[in-house]
Design a protein around this motif. Structure first.
Motif, PDB file in Angstrom:
ATOM      1  N   GLY A 127       0.801  -1.217   0.000  1.00 56.83           N
ATOM      2  CA  GLY A 127       0.000   0.000   0.000  1.00 56.83           C
ATOM      3  C   GLY A 127       0.833   1.265   0.000  1.00 56.83           C
ATOM      4  O   GLY A 127       2.013   1.263  -0.356  1.00 56.83           O
ATOM      5  N   PHE A 128       0.204   2.351   0.412  1.00 60.24           N
ATOM      6  CA  PHE A 128       0.792   3.680   0.334  1.00 60.24           C
ATOM      7  C   PHE A 128       2.143   3.785   1.048  1.00 60.24           C
ATOM      8  O   PHE A 128       3.078   4.375   0.517  1.00 60.24           O
ATOM      9  N   VAL A 129       2.266   3.213   2.241  1.00 64.73           N
ATOM     10  CA  VAL A 129       3.524   3.353   2.989  1.00 64.73           C
ATOM     11  C   VAL A 129       4.682   2.671   2.271  1.00 64.73           C
ATOM     12  O   VAL A 129       5.831   3.086   2.416  1.00 64.73           O
ATOM     13  N   HIS A 130       4.398   1.642   1.500  1.00 65.80           N
ATOM     14  CA  HIS A 130       5.447   0.965   0.738  1.00 65.80           C
ATOM     15  C   HIS A 130       5.696   1.622  -0.614  1.00 65.80           C
ATOM     16  O   HIS A 130       6.842   1.698  -1.065  1.00 65.80           O
ATOM     17  N   ASP A 131       4.619   2.055  -1.242  1.00 67.51           N
ATOM     18  CA  ASP A 131       4.727   2.476  -2.631  1.00 67.51           C
ATOM     19  C   ASP A 131       4.934   3.969  -2.841  1.00 67.51           C
ATOM     20  O   ASP A 131       5.594   4.358  -3.806  1.00 67.51           O
ATOM     21  N   HIS A 132       4.379   4.815  -1.977  1.00 71.43           N
ATOM     22  CA  HIS A 132       4.385   6.246  -2.305  1.00 71.43           C
ATOM     23  C   HIS A 132       4.734   7.204  -1.168  1.00 71.43           C
ATOM     24  O   HIS A 132       4.922   8.390  -1.431  1.00 71.43           O
ATOM     25  N   PHE A 133       4.823   6.756   0.049  1.00 72.67           N
ATOM     26  CA  PHE A 133       5.082   7.682   1.156  1.00 72.67           C
ATOM     27  C   PHE A 133       6.411   8.412   0.987  1.00 72.67           C
ATOM     28  O   PHE A 133       6.481   9.638   1.156  1.00 72.67           O
ATOM     29  N   ASN A 134       7.469   7.686   0.645  1.00 72.24           N
ATOM     30  CA  ASN A 134       8.769   8.341   0.454  1.00 72.24           C
ATOM     31  C   ASN A 134       8.739   9.323  -0.708  1.00 72.24           C
ATOM     32  O   ASN A 134       9.441  10.335  -0.684  1.00 72.24           O
ATOM     33  N   ASP A 135       7.921   9.044  -1.732  1.00 73.81           N
ATOM     34  CA  ASP A 135       7.785   9.980  -2.844  1.00 73.81           C
ATOM     35  C   ASP A 135       7.134  11.279  -2.365  1.00 73.81           C
ATOM     36  O   ASP A 135       7.519  12.365  -2.799  1.00 73.81           O
ATOM     37  N   LEU A 136       6.163  11.168  -1.474  1.00 74.25           N
ATOM     38  CA  LEU A 136       5.470  12.334  -0.936  1.00 74.25           C
ATOM     39  C   LEU A 136       6.422  13.248  -0.171  1.00 74.25           C
ATOM     40  O   LEU A 136       6.349  14.471  -0.288  1.00 74.25           O
ATOM     41  N   ILE A 137       7.337  12.680   0.601  1.00 73.29           N
ATOM     42  CA  ILE A 137       8.241  13.503   1.419  1.00 73.29           C
ATOM     43  C   ILE A 137       9.578  13.798   0.740  1.00 73.29           C
ATOM     44  O   ILE A 137      10.429  14.459   1.324  1.00 73.29           O
ATOM     45  N   CYS A 138       9.750  13.361  -0.498  1.00 76.67           N
ATOM     46  CA  CYS A 138      11.023  13.534  -1.202  1.00 76.67           C
ATOM     47  C   CYS A 138      11.451  15.000  -1.304  1.00 76.67           C
ATOM     48  O   CYS A 138      12.569  15.352  -0.911  1.00 76.67           O
ATOM     49  N   ILE A 139      10.599  15.853  -1.827  1.00 75.90           N
ATOM     50  CA  ILE A 139      10.966  17.263  -2.040  1.00 75.90           C
ATOM     51  C   ILE A 139      11.180  17.995  -0.710  1.00 75.90           C
ATOM     52  O   ILE A 139      12.221  18.635  -0.520  1.00 75.90           O
ATOM     53  N   PRO A 140      10.243  17.900   0.263  1.00 67.27           N
ATOM     54  CA  PRO A 140      10.508  18.605   1.529  1.00 67.27           C
ATOM     55  C   PRO A 140      11.675  18.017   2.312  1.00 67.27           C
ATOM     56  O   PRO A 140      12.238  18.675   3.177  1.00 67.27           O
ATOM     57  N   PHE A 141      12.083  16.800   1.995  1.00 68.23           N
ATOM     58  CA  PHE A 141      13.240  16.182   2.642  1.00 68.23           C
ATOM     59  C   PHE A 141      14.537  16.649   1.976  1.00 68.23           C
ATOM     60  O   PHE A 141      15.480  17.048   2.660  1.00 68.23           O
ATOM     61  N   VAL A 180       5.502  10.372  -9.661  1.00 68.10           N
ATOM     62  CA  VAL A 180       5.619  11.784 -10.048  1.00 68.10           C
ATOM     63  C   VAL A 180       4.475  12.592  -9.442  1.00 68.10           C
ATOM     64  O   VAL A 180       4.673  13.715  -8.982  1.00 68.10           O
ATOM     65  N   LEU A 181       3.286  12.004  -9.419  1.00 68.21           N
ATOM     66  CA  LEU A 181       2.144  12.672  -8.781  1.00 68.21           C
ATOM     67  C   LEU A 181       2.456  12.952  -7.316  1.00 68.21           C
ATOM     68  O   LEU A 181       2.250  14.071  -6.834  1.00 68.21           O
ATOM     69  N   TRP A 182       2.985  11.967  -6.597  1.00 68.42           N
ATOM     70  CA  TRP A 182       3.269  12.158  -5.166  1.00 68.42           C
ATOM     71  C   TRP A 182       4.445  13.097  -4.933  1.00 68.42           C
ATOM     72  O   TRP A 182       4.448  13.861  -3.966  1.00 68.42           O
ATOM     73  N   TYR A 183       5.470  13.076  -5.810  1.00 70.99           N
ATOM     74  CA  TYR A 183       6.537  14.084  -5.721  1.00 70.99           C
ATOM     75  C   TYR A 183       5.917  15.477  -5.826  1.00 70.99           C
ATOM     76  O   TYR A 183       6.279  16.393  -5.083  1.00 70.99           O
TER      77      TYR A 183
END
Length: 141
Positions: free
Chosen positions: A32-46, A104-107
């Motif tokens: 799910g999300f924590v495996h597939d997209h969570f790191n993408d979501l926090i990539c830019i602010p990280f 890319v959407l989550w980034y």
């Protein structure tokens, strides 16, 4: 207020969230999300505060304002192309790097949220008048 780079609240929250996700959440949920997209979501602010801190430290960034649109958009485009087009097409990283347009959407969602959060926290000033400030650790009072 000058941008706090590696002391920025959003950056520190993303660092904590990364470790919580990696050490706790991924063990609770197997997909799910924590495996597939969570790191993408926090990539830019990280990564943007790290990138800007390095630029400021070596003199490539001469101001301490919050990241501007280009300082967010350029990494977004470069990292999206690198990790979702270039590397998957080469196969150098094997199954660890697969193209996924949703990444890319989550980034982008993370970049937009970070931009709004930084503008709210630091205001909209482009330059805080620190161009001639003495060198030292940038953004750290």
């Amino acid at each position: 207020m000058p941008f706090r780079y590696l002391r920025d609240r959003l950056f520190l929250a993303c660092v904590a969230a990364y470790f919580i996700n990696r050490l706790v959440l991924k063990r609770i949920w197997v997909s799910g999300f924590v495996h597939d997209h969570f790191n993408d979501l926090i990539c830019i602010p990280f990564w943007v505060p790290v990138m800007l801190w390095i630029e400021r430290s070596i003199g490539l960034r001469r101001r301490d304002g919050p990241p501007d649109a280009m300082e967010i958009a350029v990494p977004l485009v470069v990292w999206s192309w690198t990790f979702e087009v270039f590397l998957p097409a080469r196969g150098w990283l094997g199954p660890h790097c697969a193209a996924d347009h949703r990444d890319v959407l989550w980034y982008s969602v993370g970049a937009l949220a970070a931009s709004l959060a930084w503008r709210r926290r630091y205001g909209d000033e482009g330059d805080t008048g620190t161009a001639g400030a003495p060198r030292g650790e940038p953004g750290v009072p």
